[in-house]
Write a protein that holds these residues in place. Structure first.
Motif, PDB file in Angstrom:
ATOM      1  N   TRP A  19      -6.311  23.781  -6.783  1.00 29.71           N
ATOM      2  CA  TRP A  19      -7.721  23.396  -6.743  1.00 29.71           C
ATOM      3  C   TRP A  19      -7.894  21.885  -6.643  1.00 29.71           C
ATOM      4  O   TRP A  19      -8.933  21.404  -6.196  1.00 29.71           O
ATOM      5  N   VAL A  20      -6.870  21.140  -7.044  1.00 29.80           N
ATOM      6  CA  VAL A  20      -6.985  19.683  -6.987  1.00 29.80           C
ATOM      7  C   VAL A  20      -6.569  19.139  -5.624  1.00 29.80           C
ATOM      8  O   VAL A  20      -7.168  18.187  -5.122  1.00 29.80           O
ATOM      9  N   PHE A  21      -5.561  19.765  -4.993  1.00 35.93           N
ATOM     10  CA  PHE A  21      -5.021  19.228  -3.745  1.00 35.93           C
ATOM     11  C   PHE A  21      -5.279  20.128  -2.537  1.00 35.93           C
ATOM     12  O   PHE A  21      -5.836  19.686  -1.519  1.00 35.93           O
ATOM     13  N   ILE A  22      -4.835  21.387  -2.624  1.00 34.46           N
ATOM     14  CA  ILE A  22      -4.837  22.267  -1.446  1.00 34.46           C
ATOM     15  C   ILE A  22      -6.246  22.592  -0.966  1.00 34.46           C
ATOM     16  O   ILE A  22      -6.571  22.444   0.221  1.00 34.46           O
ATOM     17  N   GLU A  23      -7.092  23.065  -1.875  1.00 32.02           N
ATOM     18  CA  GLU A  23      -8.433  23.478  -1.468  1.00 32.02           C
ATOM     19  C   GLU A  23      -9.252  22.316  -0.893  1.00 32.02           C
ATOM     20  O   GLU A  23      -9.896  22.469   0.153  1.00 32.02           O
ATOM     21  N   PRO A  24      -9.245  21.117  -1.532  1.00 30.79           N
ATOM     22  CA  PRO A  24      -9.986  19.993  -0.922  1.00 30.79           C
ATOM     23  C   PRO A  24      -9.464  19.611   0.454  1.00 30.79           C
ATOM     24  O   PRO A  24     -10.244  19.314   1.357  1.00 30.79           O
ATOM     25  N   LEU A  25      -8.119  19.618   0.622  1.00 33.17           N
ATOM     26  CA  LEU A  25      -7.568  19.288   1.928  1.00 33.17           C
ATOM     27  C   LEU A  25      -7.961  20.317   2.977  1.00 33.17           C
ATOM     28  O   LEU A  25      -8.262  19.972   4.130  1.00 33.17           O
ATOM     29  N   SER A  26      -7.955  21.580   2.591  1.00 33.08           N
ATOM     30  CA  SER A  26      -8.346  22.639   3.525  1.00 33.08           C
ATOM     31  C   SER A  26      -9.800  22.496   3.949  1.00 33.08           C
ATOM     32  O   SER A  26     -10.137  22.607   5.133  1.00 33.08           O
ATOM     33  N   GLU A  27     -10.668  22.237   2.966  1.00 36.61           N
ATOM     34  CA  GLU A  27     -12.086  22.064   3.288  1.00 36.61           C
ATOM     35  C   GLU A  27     -12.307  20.823   4.144  1.00 36.61           C
ATOM     36  O   GLU A  27     -13.127  20.829   5.071  1.00 36.61           O
ATOM     37  N   ALA A  28     -11.573  19.746   3.826  1.00 31.33           N
ATOM     38  CA  ALA A  28     -11.716  18.518   4.604  1.00 31.33           C
ATOM     39  C   ALA A  28     -11.280  18.729   6.053  1.00 31.33           C
ATOM     40  O   ALA A  28     -11.915  18.224   6.985  1.00 31.33           O
ATOM     41  N   ALA A  29     -10.198  19.484   6.253  1.00 33.37           N
ATOM     42  CA  ALA A  29      -9.736  19.766   7.610  1.00 33.37           C
ATOM     43  C   ALA A  29     -10.766  20.590   8.378  1.00 33.37           C
ATOM     44  O   ALA A  29     -11.031  20.340   9.560  1.00 33.37           O
ATOM     45  N   THR A  30     -11.357  21.568   7.699  1.00 38.94           N
ATOM     46  CA  THR A  30     -12.363  22.403   8.356  1.00 38.94           C
ATOM     47  C   THR A  30     -13.593  21.586   8.734  1.00 38.94           C
ATOM     48  O   THR A  30     -14.104  21.669   9.859  1.00 38.94           O
ATOM     49  N   ILE A  31     -14.073  20.782   7.783  1.00 42.97           N
ATOM     50  CA  ILE A  31     -15.256  19.953   8.049  1.00 42.97           C
ATOM     51  C   ILE A  31     -14.951  18.913   9.127  1.00 42.97           C
ATOM     52  O   ILE A  31     -15.786  18.630   9.995  1.00 42.97           O
ATOM     53  N   GLY A  32     -13.737  18.336   9.076  1.00 37.94           N
ATOM     54  CA  GLY A  32     -13.368  17.345  10.076  1.00 37.94           C
ATOM     55  C   GLY A  32     -13.320  17.922  11.478  1.00 37.94           C
ATOM     56  O   GLY A  32     -13.796  17.299  12.430  1.00 37.94           O
ATOM     57  N   LEU A  33     -12.775  19.137  11.611  1.00 33.34           N
ATOM     58  CA  LEU A  33     -12.731  19.781  12.922  1.00 33.34           C
ATOM     59  C   LEU A  33     -14.139  20.079  13.424  1.00 33.34           C
ATOM     60  O   LEU A  33     -14.458  19.852  14.590  1.00 33.34           O
ATOM     61  N   GLY A  34     -14.988  20.571  12.518  1.00 33.72           N
ATOM     62  CA  GLY A  34     -16.375  20.831  12.907  1.00 33.72           C
ATOM     63  C   GLY A  34     -17.091  19.562  13.306  1.00 33.72           C
ATOM     64  O   GLY A  34     -17.841  19.529  14.295  1.00 33.72           O
ATOM     65  N   GLY A  35     -16.860  18.483  12.549  1.00 36.96           N
ATOM     66  CA  GLY A  35     -17.483  17.205  12.894  1.00 36.96           C
ATOM     67  C   GLY A  35     -17.017  16.668  14.226  1.00 36.96           C
ATOM     68  O   GLY A  35     -17.805  16.102  14.997  1.00 36.96           O
ATOM     69  N   LEU A  36     -15.723  16.840  14.527  1.00 35.04           N
ATOM     70  CA  LEU A  36     -15.198  16.386  15.812  1.00 35.04           C
ATOM     71  C   LEU A  36     -15.839  17.137  16.966  1.00 35.04           C
ATOM     72  O   LEU A  36     -16.184  16.541  17.995  1.00 35.04           O
ATOM     73  N   LEU A  37     -16.021  18.444  16.805  1.00 40.13           N
ATOM     74  CA  LEU A  37     -16.670  19.229  17.863  1.00 40.13           C
ATOM     75  C   LEU A  37     -18.118  18.789  18.070  1.00 40.13           C
ATOM     76  O   LEU A  37     -18.600  18.698  19.206  1.00 40.13           O
ATOM     77  N   VAL A  38     -18.815  18.489  16.968  1.00 39.97           N
ATOM     78  CA  VAL A  38     -20.202  18.018  17.072  1.00 39.97           C
ATOM     79  C   VAL A  38     -20.247  16.670  17.787  1.00 39.97           C
ATOM     80  O   VAL A  38     -21.102  16.434  18.657  1.00 39.97           O
ATOM     81  N   MET A  39     -19.318  15.763  17.425  1.00 39.54           N
ATOM     82  CA  MET A  39     -19.293  14.449  18.065  1.00 39.54           C
ATOM     83  C   MET A  39     -18.986  14.547  19.550  1.00 39.54           C
ATOM     84  O   MET A  39     -19.568  13.833  20.367  1.00 39.54           O
ATOM     85  N   LEU A  40     -18.081  15.447  19.908  1.00 41.98           N
ATOM     86  CA  LEU A  40     -17.787  15.643  21.320  1.00 41.98           C
ATOM     87  C   LEU A  40     -19.006  16.144  22.078  1.00 41.98           C
ATOM     88  O   LEU A  40     -19.272  15.725  23.204  1.00 41.98           O
ATOM     89  N   ALA A  41     -19.756  17.046  21.439  1.00 41.34           N
ATOM     90  CA  ALA A  41     -20.980  17.556  22.075  1.00 41.34           C
ATOM     91  C   ALA A  41     -22.005  16.451  22.247  1.00 41.34           C
ATOM     92  O   ALA A  41     -22.683  16.361  23.275  1.00 41.34           O
ATOM     93  N   LEU A  42     -22.130  15.587  21.230  1.00 37.36           N
ATOM     94  CA  LEU A  42     -23.088  14.481  21.313  1.00 37.36           C
ATOM     95  C   LEU A  42     -22.663  13.432  22.335  1.00 37.36           C
ATOM     96  O   LEU A  42     -23.507  12.735  22.902  1.00 37.36           O
ATOM     97  N   ALA A  43     -21.355  13.315  22.557  1.00 39.45           N
ATOM     98  CA  ALA A  43     -20.850  12.259  23.437  1.00 39.45           C
ATOM     99  C   ALA A  43     -20.881  12.642  24.909  1.00 39.45           C
ATOM    100  O   ALA A  43     -20.679  11.778  25.765  1.00 39.45           O
ATOM    101  N   ILE A  44     -21.138  13.902  25.219  1.00 48.33           N
ATOM    102  CA  ILE A  44     -21.137  14.334  26.625  1.00 48.33           C
ATOM    103  C   ILE A  44     -22.105  13.521  27.479  1.00 48.33           C
ATOM    104  O   ILE A  44     -21.754  13.075  28.581  1.00 48.33           O
ATOM    105  N   PRO A  45     -23.367  13.278  27.024  1.00 47.00           N
ATOM    106  CA  PRO A  45     -24.282  12.479  27.868  1.00 47.00           C
ATOM    107  C   PRO A  45     -23.778  11.069  28.130  1.00 47.00           C
ATOM    108  O   PRO A  45     -24.101  10.482  29.167  1.00 47.00           O
ATOM    109  N   ALA A  46     -22.989  10.507  27.200  1.00 44.72           N
ATOM    110  CA  ALA A  46     -22.522   9.128  27.375  1.00 44.72           C
ATOM    111  C   ALA A  46     -21.624   9.000  28.599  1.00 44.72           C
ATOM    112  O   ALA A  46     -21.701   8.008  29.335  1.00 44.72           O
TER     113      ALA A  46
END
Length: 296
Positions: A59-86
Protein backbone atom coordinates in the motif's frame (compact mmCIF):
# COMPACT_ATOMS: atom_id res chain seq x y z
CA UNK A 1 -26.85 -56.45 -56.10
CA UNK A 2 -25.61 -58.00 -52.90
CA UNK A 3 -22.08 -56.83 -53.69
CA UNK A 4 -23.32 -53.33 -54.38
CA UNK A 5 -25.25 -53.27 -51.09
CA UNK A 6 -22.17 -54.49 -49.27
CA UNK A 7 -20.06 -51.66 -50.74
CA UNK A 8 -22.68 -49.06 -49.75
CA UNK A 9 -22.76 -50.34 -46.19
CA UNK A 10 -18.94 -50.47 -46.07
CA UNK A 11 -18.66 -46.83 -47.35
CA UNK A 12 -21.18 -45.60 -44.81
CA UNK A 13 -19.38 -47.44 -42.04
CA UNK A 14 -16.02 -46.01 -43.10
CA UNK A 15 -17.46 -42.48 -43.22
CA UNK A 16 -18.87 -42.88 -39.71
CA UNK A 17 -15.49 -44.10 -38.48
CA UNK A 18 -13.80 -41.08 -40.12
CA UNK A 19 -16.23 -38.73 -38.43
CA UNK A 20 -15.61 -40.39 -35.07
CA UNK A 21 -11.87 -40.21 -35.64
CA UNK A 22 -12.11 -36.51 -36.61
CA UNK A 23 -14.21 -35.77 -33.54
CA UNK A 24 -11.69 -37.58 -31.37
CA UNK A 25 -8.87 -35.51 -32.84
CA UNK A 26 -10.77 -32.28 -32.11
CA UNK A 27 -11.50 -33.37 -28.54
CA UNK A 28 -7.89 -34.38 -28.02
CA UNK A 29 -6.59 -31.09 -29.43
CA UNK A 30 -8.93 -29.01 -27.26
CA UNK A 31 -8.00 -31.02 -24.20
CA UNK A 32 -4.26 -30.71 -24.91
CA UNK A 33 -4.60 -26.97 -25.56
CA UNK A 34 -6.54 -26.41 -22.37
CA UNK A 35 -4.04 -28.49 -20.41
CA UNK A 36 -1.10 -26.59 -21.94
CA UNK A 37 -2.74 -23.22 -21.25
CA UNK A 38 -3.39 -24.24 -17.65
CA UNK A 39 0.21 -25.32 -17.19
CA UNK A 40 1.46 -22.10 -18.80
CA UNK A 41 -0.77 -20.03 -16.52
CA UNK A 42 0.47 -21.94 -13.48
CA UNK A 43 4.08 -21.33 -14.48
CA UNK A 44 3.35 -17.64 -15.05
CA UNK A 45 1.61 -17.40 -11.68
CA UNK A 46 4.54 -19.12 -9.98
CA UNK A 47 6.95 -16.72 -11.68
CA UNK A 48 4.90 -13.63 -10.74
CA UNK A 49 4.62 -14.80 -7.12
CA UNK A 50 8.31 -14.01 -6.81
CA UNK A 51 7.48 -10.32 -7.23
CA UNK A 52 4.48 -10.29 -4.93
CA UNK A 53 4.63 -7.62 -2.27
CA UNK A 54 2.16 -7.78 0.58
CA UNK A 55 1.40 -5.99 3.77
CA UNK A 56 2.23 -2.32 4.28
CA UNK A 57 4.82 -2.30 1.46
CA UNK A 58 2.10 -2.98 -1.08
CA UNK A 59 0.00 0.00 0.00
CA UNK A 60 2.96 2.32 0.47
CA UNK A 61 4.86 1.57 -2.75
CA UNK A 62 3.10 -0.72 -5.25
CA UNK A 63 -0.42 0.70 -5.26
CA UNK A 64 0.68 4.38 -5.56
CA UNK A 65 3.07 3.50 -8.39
CA UNK A 66 0.36 1.56 -10.19
CA UNK A 67 -2.12 4.41 -9.87
CA UNK A 68 0.51 6.93 -10.96
CA UNK A 69 1.30 4.87 -14.07
CA UNK A 70 -2.38 4.62 -14.95
CA UNK A 71 -2.99 8.34 -14.45
CA UNK A 72 0.20 9.20 -16.33
CA UNK A 73 -0.80 7.10 -19.33
CA UNK A 74 -4.25 8.68 -19.34
CA UNK A 75 -2.74 12.14 -19.09
CA UNK A 76 -0.37 11.44 -21.97
CA UNK A 77 -3.27 10.36 -24.18
CA UNK A 78 -5.19 13.53 -23.28
CA UNK A 79 -2.15 15.70 -24.05
CA UNK A 80 -1.68 14.00 -27.39
CA UNK A 81 -5.32 14.67 -28.23
CA UNK A 82 -4.95 18.33 -27.25
CA UNK A 83 -1.73 18.67 -29.25
CA UNK A 84 -3.19 17.47 -32.56
CA UNK A 85 -4.33 20.99 -33.65
CA UNK A 86 -0.84 22.35 -32.96
CA UNK A 87 0.80 20.18 -35.58
CA UNK A 88 -1.62 21.39 -38.24
CA UNK A 89 0.24 24.69 -37.99
CA UNK A 90 3.47 22.97 -39.02
CA UNK A 91 2.05 21.20 -42.07
CA UNK A 92 3.02 24.13 -44.30
CA UNK A 93 6.63 23.81 -45.49
CA UNK A 94 6.85 27.62 -45.53
CA UNK A 95 5.95 27.96 -41.84
CA UNK A 96 8.84 30.33 -41.10
CA UNK A 97 7.43 32.93 -43.51
CA UNK A 98 3.92 33.09 -42.07
CA UNK A 99 4.63 36.22 -40.03
CA UNK A 100 6.44 38.17 -42.75
CA UNK A 101 3.46 40.37 -43.53
CA UNK A 102 4.18 44.08 -43.82
CA UNK A 103 3.29 47.07 -45.99
CA UNK A 104 5.55 50.08 -46.53
CA UNK A 105 4.00 53.46 -47.40
CA UNK A 106 5.86 55.80 -49.73
CA UNK A 107 5.24 59.42 -50.70
CA UNK A 108 4.90 60.52 -54.32
CA UNK A 109 8.68 60.80 -54.58
CA UNK A 110 9.24 57.22 -53.45
CA UNK A 111 10.46 58.09 -49.96
CA UNK A 112 9.29 55.79 -47.13
CA UNK A 113 6.87 57.49 -44.74
CA UNK A 114 5.68 54.56 -42.64
CA UNK A 115 5.14 50.84 -42.23
CA UNK A 116 2.17 48.73 -41.27
CA UNK A 117 2.20 45.16 -40.09
CA UNK A 118 4.97 42.84 -38.99
CA UNK A 119 8.40 43.28 -40.48
CA UNK A 120 11.35 41.26 -39.24
CA UNK A 121 14.98 42.15 -39.72
CA UNK A 122 16.89 38.89 -39.70
CA UNK A 123 19.91 40.16 -41.59
CA UNK A 124 22.20 40.26 -38.53
CA UNK A 125 23.96 36.93 -37.90
CA UNK A 126 23.82 35.57 -34.38
CA UNK A 127 27.57 35.93 -33.94
CA UNK A 128 27.27 39.68 -34.62
CA UNK A 129 24.98 40.27 -31.64
CA UNK A 130 26.89 41.60 -28.62
CA UNK A 131 27.87 39.01 -26.06
CA UNK A 132 26.21 41.17 -23.40
CA UNK A 133 22.86 40.91 -25.17
CA UNK A 134 23.05 37.13 -25.59
CA UNK A 135 24.03 36.58 -21.98
CA UNK A 136 21.36 38.96 -20.67
CA UNK A 137 18.71 37.12 -22.68
CA UNK A 138 19.81 33.67 -21.58
CA UNK A 139 20.26 34.68 -17.93
CA UNK A 140 16.73 36.06 -17.76
CA UNK A 141 14.73 33.87 -20.11
CA UNK A 142 16.43 30.45 -20.21
CA UNK A 143 19.71 29.77 -18.43
CA UNK A 144 19.76 26.08 -19.43
CA UNK A 145 18.85 26.76 -23.06
CA UNK A 146 21.77 24.77 -24.47
CA UNK A 147 21.20 21.85 -22.08
CA UNK A 148 17.51 20.93 -22.38
CA UNK A 149 15.39 19.39 -25.15
CA UNK A 150 12.95 22.28 -25.53
CA UNK A 151 11.28 22.01 -22.11
CA UNK A 152 13.43 22.93 -19.14
CA UNK A 153 11.98 20.89 -16.28
CA UNK A 154 14.69 21.94 -13.82
CA UNK A 155 14.34 25.58 -14.85
CA UNK A 156 10.58 25.46 -14.42
CA UNK A 157 10.96 24.04 -10.92
CA UNK A 158 13.57 26.67 -10.06
CA UNK A 159 11.30 29.44 -11.34
CA UNK A 160 8.43 28.20 -9.18
CA UNK A 161 10.64 28.26 -6.07
CA UNK A 162 12.11 31.67 -6.91
CA UNK A 163 8.71 33.21 -7.57
CA UNK A 164 7.31 31.73 -4.37
CA UNK A 165 10.19 33.18 -2.33
CA UNK A 166 9.92 36.58 -4.04
CA UNK A 167 6.15 36.70 -3.62
CA UNK A 168 5.68 37.46 -7.30
CA UNK A 169 6.72 36.52 -10.81
CA UNK A 170 10.49 37.06 -10.98
CA UNK A 171 11.39 34.27 -13.40
CA UNK A 172 9.39 32.72 -16.20
CA UNK A 173 8.83 28.99 -16.49
CA UNK A 174 8.76 28.72 -20.29
CA UNK A 175 11.96 28.00 -22.16
CA UNK A 176 13.11 30.12 -25.09
CA UNK A 177 12.00 27.34 -27.44
CA UNK A 178 8.53 27.31 -25.89
CA UNK A 179 8.27 31.08 -26.22
CA UNK A 180 9.36 30.86 -29.85
CA UNK A 181 6.71 28.19 -30.49
CA UNK A 182 4.10 30.54 -29.04
CA UNK A 183 5.37 33.49 -31.10
CA UNK A 184 5.38 31.50 -34.35
CA UNK A 185 2.23 29.41 -34.08
CA UNK A 186 0.02 30.24 -31.09
CA UNK A 187 -1.84 33.06 -29.39
CA UNK A 188 -1.24 34.62 -25.97
CA UNK A 189 -4.31 33.07 -24.34
CA UNK A 190 -3.62 31.46 -20.96
CA UNK A 191 -5.18 28.01 -21.30
CA UNK A 192 -4.04 24.48 -20.60
CA UNK A 193 -4.55 23.55 -24.25
CA UNK A 194 -2.19 26.31 -25.38
CA UNK A 195 0.49 25.23 -22.89
CA UNK A 196 0.22 21.62 -24.12
CA UNK A 197 0.48 22.76 -27.73
CA UNK A 198 3.41 24.99 -26.79
CA UNK A 199 5.28 22.10 -25.18
CA UNK A 200 4.80 19.73 -28.13
CA UNK A 201 5.72 22.43 -30.66
CA UNK A 202 8.84 23.26 -28.64
CA UNK A 203 10.03 19.66 -28.91
CA UNK A 204 9.15 19.72 -32.63
CA UNK A 205 11.24 22.87 -33.14
CA UNK A 206 14.17 21.28 -31.33
CA UNK A 207 14.10 18.39 -33.81
CA UNK A 208 13.96 20.71 -36.83
CA UNK A 209 16.39 23.49 -35.89
CA UNK A 210 19.71 23.85 -34.13
CA UNK A 211 20.00 25.68 -30.82
CA UNK A 212 21.62 28.69 -32.48
CA UNK A 213 18.89 28.81 -35.13
CA UNK A 214 16.23 28.77 -32.41
CA UNK A 215 17.96 31.55 -30.47
CA UNK A 216 18.37 33.62 -33.63
CA UNK A 217 14.69 33.24 -34.50
CA UNK A 218 13.72 34.17 -30.95
CA UNK A 219 15.79 37.36 -31.05
CA UNK A 220 14.38 38.27 -34.47
CA UNK A 221 10.68 37.43 -33.97
CA UNK A 222 9.86 38.44 -30.38
CA UNK A 223 7.61 41.46 -29.93
CA UNK A 224 9.58 44.21 -28.18
CA UNK A 225 6.98 46.95 -27.75
CA UNK A 226 6.44 50.15 -29.73
CA UNK A 227 5.29 48.13 -32.73
CA UNK A 228 8.74 46.60 -33.16
CA UNK A 229 9.69 42.95 -33.58
CA UNK A 230 13.15 41.63 -32.84
CA UNK A 231 16.02 43.11 -30.87
CA UNK A 232 17.48 44.98 -33.84
CA UNK A 233 14.21 46.78 -34.52
CA UNK A 234 13.89 47.56 -30.81
CA UNK A 235 17.46 48.86 -30.66
CA UNK A 236 16.75 51.24 -33.55
CA UNK A 237 13.42 52.34 -32.03
CA UNK A 238 14.59 52.91 -28.44
CA UNK A 239 18.28 53.81 -28.85
CA UNK A 240 18.59 54.84 -32.50
CA UNK A 241 21.36 52.32 -33.13
CA UNK A 242 21.87 48.81 -34.42
CA UNK A 243 21.67 45.86 -32.07
CA UNK A 244 25.34 45.29 -32.90
CA UNK A 245 26.25 48.43 -30.95
CA UNK A 246 24.12 48.25 -27.77
CA UNK A 247 25.87 48.59 -24.42
CA UNK A 248 25.45 46.36 -21.39
CA UNK A 249 22.86 48.72 -19.89
CA UNK A 250 20.93 48.83 -23.15
CA UNK A 251 21.19 45.06 -23.53
CA UNK A 252 19.73 44.62 -20.04
CA UNK A 253 16.83 46.90 -20.91
CA UNK A 254 16.17 45.04 -24.18
CA UNK A 255 16.35 41.63 -22.48
CA UNK A 256 13.84 42.87 -19.93
CA UNK A 257 11.27 43.49 -22.66
CA UNK A 258 10.73 39.82 -23.55
CA UNK A 259 8.59 39.22 -20.46
CA UNK A 260 6.16 42.12 -20.91
CA UNK A 261 7.12 44.50 -23.75
CA UNK A 262 4.24 46.89 -23.27
CA UNK A 263 4.65 47.12 -19.50
CA UNK A 264 8.44 47.64 -19.57
CA UNK A 265 8.78 49.69 -22.75
CA UNK A 266 11.03 52.66 -21.83
CA UNK A 267 9.07 55.15 -23.94
CA UNK A 268 5.94 54.28 -21.93
CA UNK A 269 7.30 53.72 -18.42
CA UNK A 270 10.99 54.51 -18.06
CA UNK A 271 11.20 53.84 -14.27
CA UNK A 272 9.66 50.38 -14.76
CA UNK A 273 12.04 49.72 -17.66
CA UNK A 274 15.03 50.66 -15.50
CA UNK A 275 13.82 48.51 -12.61
CA UNK A 276 13.37 45.58 -14.96
CA UNK A 277 16.84 46.16 -16.40
CA UNK A 278 18.26 45.97 -12.87
CA UNK A 279 16.58 42.57 -12.45
CA UNK A 280 18.27 41.43 -15.67
CA UNK A 281 21.65 42.64 -14.37
CA UNK A 282 21.09 40.70 -11.14
CA UNK A 283 20.24 37.64 -13.21
CA UNK A 284 23.57 37.94 -15.03
CA UNK A 285 25.38 37.69 -11.70
CA UNK A 286 23.13 34.93 -10.34
CA UNK A 287 23.67 32.86 -13.49
CA UNK A 288 27.44 33.28 -13.24
CA UNK A 289 27.68 35.00 -16.61
CA UNK A 290 29.20 38.18 -15.11
CA UNK A 291 30.68 39.35 -11.85
CA UNK A 292 29.20 42.02 -9.61
CA UNK A 293 32.06 44.30 -10.54
CA UNK A 294 31.33 44.00 -14.27
CA UNK A 295 27.63 44.66 -13.73
CA UNK A 296 28.29 47.59 -11.40
Amino acid sequence: DRLRDWFKKDWKQRFRHWLLDFDAHIDSTLFSSAKGARELYERFSTFMDRFYVGGWKRWVFIEPLSEAATIGLGGLLVMLALAIPAFRETSDDDWLKKSDLAVSFLDRYGNPIGNRGIKHNDSIPLEDFPDNLIKATLATEDRRFYDHFGIDIAGTARALVTNAQAGGVRQGGSSITQQLAKNLFLSNERTIERKVNEAFLAVWLETRLTKNEILKLYLDRAYMGGGTFGVDGAAHFYFNKSARDVTLAESAMLAGLFKAPTKYAPHINLPAARARANVVLDNLVDAGFMTEGQVF
